[in-house]
Design a protein around this motif. Structure first.
Motif, mmCIF file in Angstrom:
data_model
loop_
_atom_site.group_PDB
_atom_site.id
_atom_site.type_symbol
_atom_site.label_atom_id
_atom_site.label_comp_id
_atom_site.label_asym_id
_atom_site.label_seq_id
_atom_site.Cartn_x
_atom_site.Cartn_y
_atom_site.Cartn_z
ATOM 1 N N ASP A 163 -42.225 63.974 -30.168
ATOM 2 C CA ASP A 163 -42.320 62.962 -29.121
ATOM 3 C C ASP A 163 -42.698 63.696 -27.832
ATOM 4 O O ASP A 163 -43.074 64.867 -27.885
ATOM 5 C CB ASP A 163 -41.021 62.135 -28.996
ATOM 6 C CG ASP A 163 -39.779 62.956 -28.607
ATOM 7 O OD1 ASP A 163 -39.916 64.042 -27.991
ATOM 8 O OD2 ASP A 163 -38.662 62.489 -28.898
ATOM 9 N N ALA A 164 -42.594 63.052 -26.707
ATOM 10 C CA ALA A 164 -43.022 63.643 -25.438
ATOM 11 C C ALA A 164 -41.981 64.577 -24.816
ATOM 12 O O ALA A 164 -42.168 65.033 -23.690
ATOM 13 C CB ALA A 164 -43.404 62.547 -24.447
ATOM 14 N N SER A 165 -40.914 64.893 -25.528
ATOM 15 C CA SER A 165 -39.914 65.827 -25.004
ATOM 16 C C SER A 165 -40.526 67.215 -24.832
ATOM 17 O O SER A 165 -41.486 67.574 -25.512
ATOM 18 C CB SER A 165 -38.719 65.930 -25.955
ATOM 19 O OG SER A 165 -38.054 64.700 -26.064
ATOM 20 N N ARG B 248 -33.012 64.497 -32.954
ATOM 21 C CA ARG B 248 -34.119 63.592 -33.245
ATOM 22 C C ARG B 248 -34.872 64.039 -34.497
ATOM 23 O O ARG B 248 -35.322 63.207 -35.285
ATOM 24 C CB ARG B 248 -35.075 63.511 -32.053
ATOM 25 C CG ARG B 248 -34.427 62.862 -30.854
ATOM 26 C CD ARG B 248 -35.313 62.884 -29.643
ATOM 27 N NE ARG B 248 -34.541 62.411 -28.484
ATOM 28 C CZ ARG B 248 -35.068 62.149 -27.311
ATOM 29 N NH1 ARG B 248 -36.368 62.297 -27.107
ATOM 30 N NH2 ARG B 248 -34.311 61.736 -26.329
ATOM 31 N N LEU C 19 -38.408 57.184 -25.975
ATOM 32 C CA LEU C 19 -39.749 57.749 -26.128
ATOM 33 C C LEU C 19 -40.372 57.305 -27.445
ATOM 34 O O LEU C 19 -39.680 57.115 -28.446
ATOM 35 C CB LEU C 19 -39.685 59.284 -26.139
ATOM 36 C CG LEU C 19 -39.523 60.000 -24.811
ATOM 37 C CD1 LEU C 19 -39.429 61.508 -25.048
ATOM 38 C CD2 LEU C 19 -40.676 59.689 -23.871
ATOM 39 N N ARG C 20 -41.705 57.173 -27.429
ATOM 40 C CA ARG C 20 -42.422 56.861 -28.671
ATOM 41 C C ARG C 20 -42.175 57.993 -29.664
ATOM 42 O O ARG C 20 -42.303 59.162 -29.329
ATOM 43 C CB ARG C 20 -43.916 56.720 -28.399
ATOM 44 C CG ARG C 20 -44.688 56.343 -29.653
ATOM 45 C CD ARG C 20 -46.178 56.142 -29.354
ATOM 46 N NE ARG C 20 -46.859 55.547 -30.480
ATOM 47 C CZ ARG C 20 -47.194 56.211 -31.597
ATOM 48 N NH1 ARG C 20 -46.928 57.481 -31.727
ATOM 49 N NH2 ARG C 20 -47.820 55.591 -32.584
ATOM 50 N N ARG C 21 -41.856 57.635 -30.882
ATOM 51 C CA ARG C 21 -41.561 58.618 -31.936
ATOM 52 C C ARG C 21 -42.870 58.986 -32.644
ATOM 53 O O ARG C 21 -43.158 58.513 -33.722
ATOM 54 C CB ARG C 21 -40.536 58.023 -32.894
ATOM 55 C CG ARG C 21 -39.190 57.756 -32.238
ATOM 56 C CD ARG C 21 -38.299 56.867 -33.073
ATOM 57 N NE ARG C 21 -37.890 57.502 -34.308
ATOM 58 C CZ ARG C 21 -37.170 56.906 -35.256
ATOM 59 N NH1 ARG C 21 -36.773 55.652 -35.099
ATOM 60 N NH2 ARG C 21 -36.841 57.544 -36.351
ATOM 61 N N ASP C 22 -43.656 59.870 -32.025
ATOM 62 C CA ASP C 22 -44.987 60.201 -32.525
ATOM 63 C C ASP C 22 -44.973 60.679 -33.972
ATOM 64 O O ASP C 22 -45.738 60.178 -34.804
ATOM 65 C CB ASP C 22 -45.646 61.271 -31.639
ATOM 66 C CG ASP C 22 -45.900 60.792 -30.218
ATOM 67 O OD1 ASP C 22 -46.301 59.626 -30.039
ATOM 68 O OD2 ASP C 22 -45.702 61.587 -29.281
ATOM 69 N N ASP D 82 -35.224 61.588 -37.605
ATOM 70 C CA ASP D 82 -36.533 61.206 -38.133
ATOM 71 C C ASP D 82 -36.716 61.683 -39.569
ATOM 72 O O ASP D 82 -37.247 60.951 -40.406
ATOM 73 C CB ASP D 82 -37.648 61.741 -37.242
ATOM 74 C CG ASP D 82 -37.728 61.009 -35.904
ATOM 75 O OD1 ASP D 82 -36.960 60.036 -35.690
ATOM 76 O OD2 ASP D 82 -38.555 61.414 -35.067
ATOM 77 N N ARG E 186 -46.877 66.379 -32.168
ATOM 78 C CA ARG E 186 -45.537 66.526 -31.596
ATOM 79 C C ARG E 186 -44.550 65.538 -32.201
ATOM 80 O O ARG E 186 -44.938 64.522 -32.788
ATOM 81 C CB ARG E 186 -45.606 66.343 -30.087
ATOM 82 C CG ARG E 186 -45.972 64.932 -29.666
ATOM 83 C CD ARG E 186 -46.152 64.824 -28.171
ATOM 84 N NE ARG E 186 -46.368 63.432 -27.775
ATOM 85 C CZ ARG E 186 -46.568 63.055 -26.531
ATOM 86 N NH1 ARG E 186 -46.590 63.956 -25.556
ATOM 87 N NH2 ARG E 186 -46.744 61.775 -26.247
ATOM 88 N N GLU F 119 -43.778 57.832 -36.399
ATOM 89 C CA GLU F 119 -44.787 56.788 -36.560
ATOM 90 C C GLU F 119 -45.979 57.283 -37.373
ATOM 91 O O GLU F 119 -46.524 56.565 -38.212
ATOM 92 C CB GLU F 119 -45.243 56.249 -35.196
ATOM 93 C CG GLU F 119 -44.160 55.484 -34.455
ATOM 94 C CD GLU F 119 -43.675 54.237 -35.177
ATOM 95 O OE1 GLU F 119 -44.454 53.627 -35.936
ATOM 96 O OE2 GLU F 119 -42.505 53.859 -34.987
ATOM 97 N N SER G 49 -47.922 69.547 -30.722
ATOM 98 C CA SER G 49 -46.566 69.948 -30.388
ATOM 99 C C SER G 49 -46.633 71.037 -29.329
ATOM 100 O O SER G 49 -47.689 71.630 -29.083
ATOM 101 C CB SER G 49 -45.866 70.472 -31.643
ATOM 102 O OG SER G 49 -44.503 70.686 -31.392
#
Length: 184
Positions: free
Chosen positions: A139-141, A56, A150-153, A60, A137, A156, A174
């Motif tokens: 994402d929420a992983s 990821r 998952l939202r790609r914090d 990204d 972070r 985005e 993070s």
């Protein structure tokens, strides 16, 4: 033990650096700075938090680079205590995973200290003028990759920085393994 870095200090200026890259070059902040912003990531080879989301991170980073965001990864871990994080092993990982960004070695840990890096992964998103706009972070992983939707914090937030010059007001830090500081 999981470590969480502090929240974003908006406008804080990116400390300069010049470090050896796994591709044989010396790379500075100016070399990687993008026209729309810069993402500085502290990662390493052995951290389960990094390994869980490395695909990821690469995805990204590639997409952000297409938007004018410069991207660089730095490993600052004590390679004597953690041999998987040695420069040779960093080179092998960068080649095997096809990193689209430079992977730099901070052997003295001076750059990690200048950034006040706390964990791997630790993400710093800067605007085009080098002011911090995101420290959150991916994402929420956690130690395991979360669901693919998952939202790609990070993505985005950096997309917003590229478009507006400003990061989101609300950011979730993070979480990862602590930086492996040298002792003595």
């Amino acid at each position: 033990m999981a470590v969480t870095p502090p929240v974003c200090d908006f406008g804080w200026k990116a400390p300069d650096f010049t470090l050896p890259s796994t591709d044989g070059r010396q790379v500075s902040l100016a070399d990687v700075a993008g026209t729309k912003g810069t993402l500085v990531m502290f990662i390493c080879n052995h951290c389960p938090y990094v390994l869980a989301v490395l695909d990821r991170i690469i995805r990204d980073a590639s997409e952000l680079m297409e938007m004018g965001i410069g991207v660089v990864a730095i490993s600052a871990n004590d390679a004597e205590a953690y041999p998987k994080d040695s420069f040779d092993n960093m080179r092998l990982m960068a080649e095997a995973r096809g990193f689209p960004f430079p992977y730099l070695y901070d052997e003295t840990q001076a750059v990690a200290r200048a950034y006040d890096a706390a964990c791997t992964p630790d993400f710093y998103g800067f605007d085009a003028d080098g002011g911090l706009q995101y420290r959150g972070r991916l994402d929420a992983s956690t130690k395991a990759a979360g669901p693919a939707d998952l939202r790609r914090d990070l993505f985005e937030a950096m997309k917003q920085v590229a478009e507006t010059g400003q990061g989101p007001a609300d950011q979730i830090p993070s979480m990862g393994c602590s930086i492996k500081w040298k002792t003595g």
